[in-house]
Enzyme design. Structure first.
Site: not given
Length: 319
Positions: A95, A63, A67, A194
């Site tokens: 975040n 992740r 990001h 995911h």
């Protein structure tokens, strides 16, 4: 005189070409083969220890990489910590209280510095660690393109607007991915990340209380640990079936309306991605192959190369 002028022109042209190539260098998986031959083994060893200690860490690092890449490119900007005079991306909405794994990246960086001082960027370490986490949970491997340099700054405002939201519609997701040079196909396959990890209640509360295209039993299960108010940081597995394994169960969940995020279920809701979701739900090998290819594509978003940026001494601060 003419020959001297020609020589000077040729020399200048060669220098210009060299300068341009250094500034716009292409990433390559062999970038550190001579300058830091033990890099990949060093990263793998730390990731193996981190995931053995906490399985979820593989998803957390993956992740972080997503990001990072979605905010002005894969440049390690998300790793920069806030200070009294600097505001980075770590406390942006997507975040804050959820981005994690910074300590693992710091550990990898210190180990790498011990064997290859001032050579490997934090951006490249994050890219490698993301791949290794996927592999450790049974997912595919890929040759990570390397040669990134680290950013000199970060942007909280860009993080707030450029990182896809768990509340986004399919059209919004398509637009955001397109702005990064990623196709709708890339959107659907990368969302398969995911299949591992957990999420804060605050990211899926609206889905379980307001959406109608959700399995009632699934919603009830999630509500037990995610009240209407409060408990924003309570965790739930994103993939209800096999959250500790990188497989194609995520897509099977979408077929039964058990996507945890609104944005997840948008991929299978009578729209353009229904067919691809069905394909991945029955063909895990195809998903794995496509995921690896999409990760390579995403990792090439606007890297800093050549003389741009820097090689940070520590990942949380510029030199």
């Amino acid at each position: 005189m003419a020959s001297n002028t020609t020589l000077l022109f040729v020399t200048f042209s060669a220098l210009l070409i060299l300068s341009t190539s250094l500034t716009n260098a292409t990433l390559t998986s062999t970038f550190y083969s001579k300058s830091c031959p033990n890099l990949q083994t060093t990263v793998q060893n730390v990731m193996r220890q981190a995931v053995a200690k906490e399985n979820r860490m593989a998803a957390s690092i993956l992740r972080l990489f997503f990001h990072d890449c979605f905010v002005n490119g894969c440049d390690g900007s998300i790793l920069l910590a806030d200070t009294a005079t600097f505001t980075g991306e770590q406390n942006a909405g997507p975040n804050k209280n959820s981005a994690r794994g910074f300590d693992v990246i710091d550990t990898i960086k210190s180990r790498v510095e011990a064997v290859c001082n001032a050579t490997v960027s934090c951006a490249d370490i994050l890219a490698l660690a993301a791949r290794d986490g996927v592999v450790l949970l049974g997912g595919p491997s890929w040759a990570v393109p390397l040669g990134r340099r680290d950013s000199l700054t970060a942007s909280q405002s860009a993080a707030n607007t450029q990182i896809p939201s768990s509340l986004s519609s399919l059209s919004t997701l398509v637009s955001q991915f397109s702005s990064k040079g990623l196709s709708t196909h890339d959107l659907t396959v990368l969302s398969g990340a995911h299949t591992i990890g957990q999420a804060n209640c605050g990211f899926f509360r609206s889905r379980i209380y307001n959406d109608t295209n959700i399995d009632a039993s699934f919603a009830k299960t999630r509500k037990a640990n995610c009240p209407v108010t409060g408990g924003d940081l309570n965790l739930a597995p994103i993939d209800i079936q096999t959250p500790q394994y990188f497989d194609n169960a995520y897509y099977k969940n979408l077929l039964t309306k058990r996507g945890l995020f609104h944005s997840d279920q948008e991929l299978y809701n009578g729209g353009s991605q229904d067919a691809l979701v069905k394909t991945y739900s029955t063909n895990g090998a195809q998903f794995a192959t496509d995921f690896a290819a999409a990760m390579i594509k995403m990792s090439n978003i606007s890297p800093l190369t050549g003389t741009n940026g820097e090689i940070r001494k520590t990942c949380s601060a510029t030199n």
